[in-house]
Design an enzyme around this catalytic site. Structure first.
Site, short mmCIF file in Angstrom:
data_model
loop_
_atom_site.label_atom_id
_atom_site.label_comp_id
_atom_site.label_asym_id
_atom_site.label_seq_id
_atom_site.Cartn_x
_atom_site.Cartn_y
_atom_site.Cartn_z
N LEU A 182 0.63 16.96 -5.44
CA LEU A 182 1.29 16.91 -4.14
C LEU A 182 0.57 15.91 -3.24
O LEU A 182 -0.66 15.88 -3.21
CB LEU A 182 1.29 18.28 -3.47
N GLY A 214 1.01 3.68 -2.61
CA GLY A 214 1.13 4.34 -3.90
C GLY A 214 2.52 4.83 -4.21
O GLY A 214 3.52 4.42 -3.61
N THR A 215 2.60 5.75 -5.17
CA THR A 215 3.88 6.31 -5.60
C THR A 215 4.62 6.97 -4.45
O THR A 215 5.81 6.77 -4.26
CB THR A 215 3.66 7.34 -6.73
N HIS A 251 14.72 32.72 20.34
CA HIS A 251 16.07 33.04 19.87
C HIS A 251 17.07 32.09 20.53
O HIS A 251 17.00 31.84 21.72
CB HIS A 251 16.43 34.48 20.25
N GLY A 253 12.92 20.93 -12.31
CA GLY A 253 11.86 21.07 -11.31
C GLY A 253 12.25 20.40 -10.01
O GLY A 253 13.40 20.00 -9.80
N LEU A 257 0.84 -1.19 0.00
CA LEU A 257 0.00 0.00 0.00
C LEU A 257 0.88 1.25 0.00
O LEU A 257 2.08 1.19 0.24
CB LEU A 257 -0.91 -0.01 1.23
N GLY A 315 13.61 16.61 -10.16
CA GLY A 315 14.95 16.55 -10.73
C GLY A 315 16.00 17.08 -9.79
O GLY A 315 17.06 16.47 -9.61
N LEU A 316 15.74 18.22 -9.16
CA LEU A 316 16.73 18.82 -8.27
C LEU A 316 16.96 17.96 -7.03
O LEU A 316 18.09 17.86 -6.53
CB LEU A 316 16.29 20.23 -7.86
#
Length: 463
Positions: free
Chosen positions: A316, A40-41, A441, A179, A38, A182-183
């Site tokens: 996305l 997906g991509t 800070h 894009g 399970l 690739g980067l």
């Protein structure tokens, strides 16, 4: 024949999240996935494995380039690439097993096989077994775009899928596409010692993001050793033995040629709808092959919905997740909403890049009256302490109302910092509102406050 209230086709982030929310809302739910795992991509060959390799390669890069500056002397360090790939797969396996656990926990039936429509309420599994569904959610995702002149052989000419499981570190990786995908993959292999050349048709990197992000990414990644050929059109990719030749034409109209041992084609993705039998259900596609949906993500056929990469909008994982929850709640009769303008985009190089809301180009195009506040990471004590001084936070705000219209960041932990912008914009905060909030800070988040101060009467303190 089994019958369900809701059947989801595809188990990526959109699909499995939709299934969980449907189950939470009391629907008898099933999810169909053609592969044995399970997720997906995103979980198998996308977000999760690429981040695992990005983190591993970043450790190796810092050991070789920054540890000495910290007073850490490392000698004899060497790369075990096979072990790195093995670790990546372990991360993937654990994550996918986690999704399987969630299916069991929520009593969602998982059906392994290829789902396709017989009619609007009947789904075939592997073309034979039938199940019935009152509602169907299409969540089949996307696949890499192929170029007609760059035949993917999955050996020397590859997509991001193959790049995640190479047997060796390329000597010279020629990357078509500047894009995010690739980067990110280029960064992995650059850190591991590859020469990386990016060939991009547009005149800048990350074309969908604010132009200042593209400029800063080019500067920073060039400093790390990545090479760029922008405004360059690829015409041909050929393979001879272990050598890949990429022929192109630059902005001057001159023929240029690049030779490497691998060529990664990363020019985007397209909706994956093949084999779904959408015509049997009467579901319409638009001119770009995406499933047409209305404002409720319902197709032209009542009761059939579509989410994620198969519909319009940014491809996305988190956008798909939001849509999965949205559709489940629509089916339950609720009135959810998605603020699409506030879905952030992130590039997980180092430094990271992230953006949400309007880009400066979009504001100019819309003739908006806006102002800009910008603050560099090099002015942060925290960034100097960690040696992460590249980048900036850029705030775009309405010139009259001071409402924040867009946030764009290049810098350490930009992927996490961008959420401050998302929250502020969701509540329609002004730059002044953020200025009045105490930021700890030293942190990277101080850059966000300072950029808002710069947007508010140019009153940043530390620059």
């Amino acid at each position: 024949m089994s019958k369900y209230d809701v059947v989801i086709i595809g188990s990526g982030p959109g699909g499995y999240v939709a299934a969980i929310r449907c189950a939470q809302l009391g629907f008898k739910t099933a999810i169909i996935e053609k592969y044995n795992t399970l997720g997906g991509t995103c979980l198998n060959v996308g977000c999760i494995p690429s981040k695992a390799l990005l983190d591993s390669s970043e450790h190796f890069y810092k050991m070789n380039h920054e540890f000495a500056e910290h007073g850490i002397d490392v000698t004899g360090a060497k790369l075990d690439f096979a072990k790195m790939i093995e670790r990546k797969q372990g991360v993937v396996d654990i994550t996918c097993d986690g999704v399987a656990f969630l299916m069991k926990k929520n009593k969602i039936e998982v059906i392994t096989g290829t789902g396709s429509f017989k009619d609007k309420n009947t789904i075939l599994i592997n073309g034979k077994d039938e199940i019935k569904a009152d509602k169907v959610i299409i969540a089949t995702g996307s696949k890499p775009i192929n170029l007609p002149f760059a035949k993917i052989d999955k050996d020397r000419v590859i997509t991001s899928t193959e790049a995640l499981k190479l047997k060796e570190v390329p000597k010279h990786l020629v990357l078509i596409g500047g894009g995010i995908i690739g980067l990110e993959m280029g960064s992995v292999y650059l850190r591991l010692g590859s020469e990386v050349t990016v060939v991009e048709f547009a005149d800048r990197l990350t074309p969908g993001m604010d132009s200042d992000i593209g400029k800063e990414m080019k500067r920073v990644l060039s400093k790390q050793g990545m090479k760029f050929e922008l405004s360059t059109k690829v015409n041909d990719v050929s393979v001879k033995g272990k050598v890949v030749t990429v022929k192109a034409e630059n902005k001057k109209g001159e023929a240029v040629e690049f030779k490497g041992d691998y060529c990664l084609v990363a020019v985007g993705r397209k909706p994956y709808t093949e084999g779904l039998g959408l015509d049997k259900a009467g579901v319409k596609l638009d001119e770009r092959g995406r499933v047409e949906v209305d404002g409720h993500l319902q197709t032209n056929i009542p009761g059939i919905y579509a989410i994620g990469d198969v519909v319009k909008g940014a491809m996305l994982a988190h956008k798909a997740e939001e849509e999965g929850v949205f559709v489940a709640e629509v089916i339950a009769g609720q009135k959810p909403h998605i603020h699409y303008n506030l879905i952030p985009g992130v590039c997980y190089t180092w430094p990271e890049a992230a953006g949400v809301g309007a880009t400066e180009e979009e504001l100019k195009e819309g003739k908006a009256d806006y102002k800009v506040g910008k603050f560099p990471f090099k002015a942060l004590g925290r960034a100097r302490a960690s040696m992460d001084t590249d980048g900036f936070v850029k705030i775009l705000a309405d010139k009259k109302t001071d409402e924040i219209l867009g946030v764009h960041i290049v810098g350490a932990r930009a992927a996490d910092l961008i959420m401050e912008g998302v929250v502020a914009m969701e509540y329609r905060a002004s730059a002044e509102d953020v200025c009045r909030m105490s930021h700890p800070h030293p942190t990277y988040s101080e850059a966000f406050k300072e950029a808002c101060m710069a947007a508010t009467a140019d009153r940043a303190i530390h620059v």
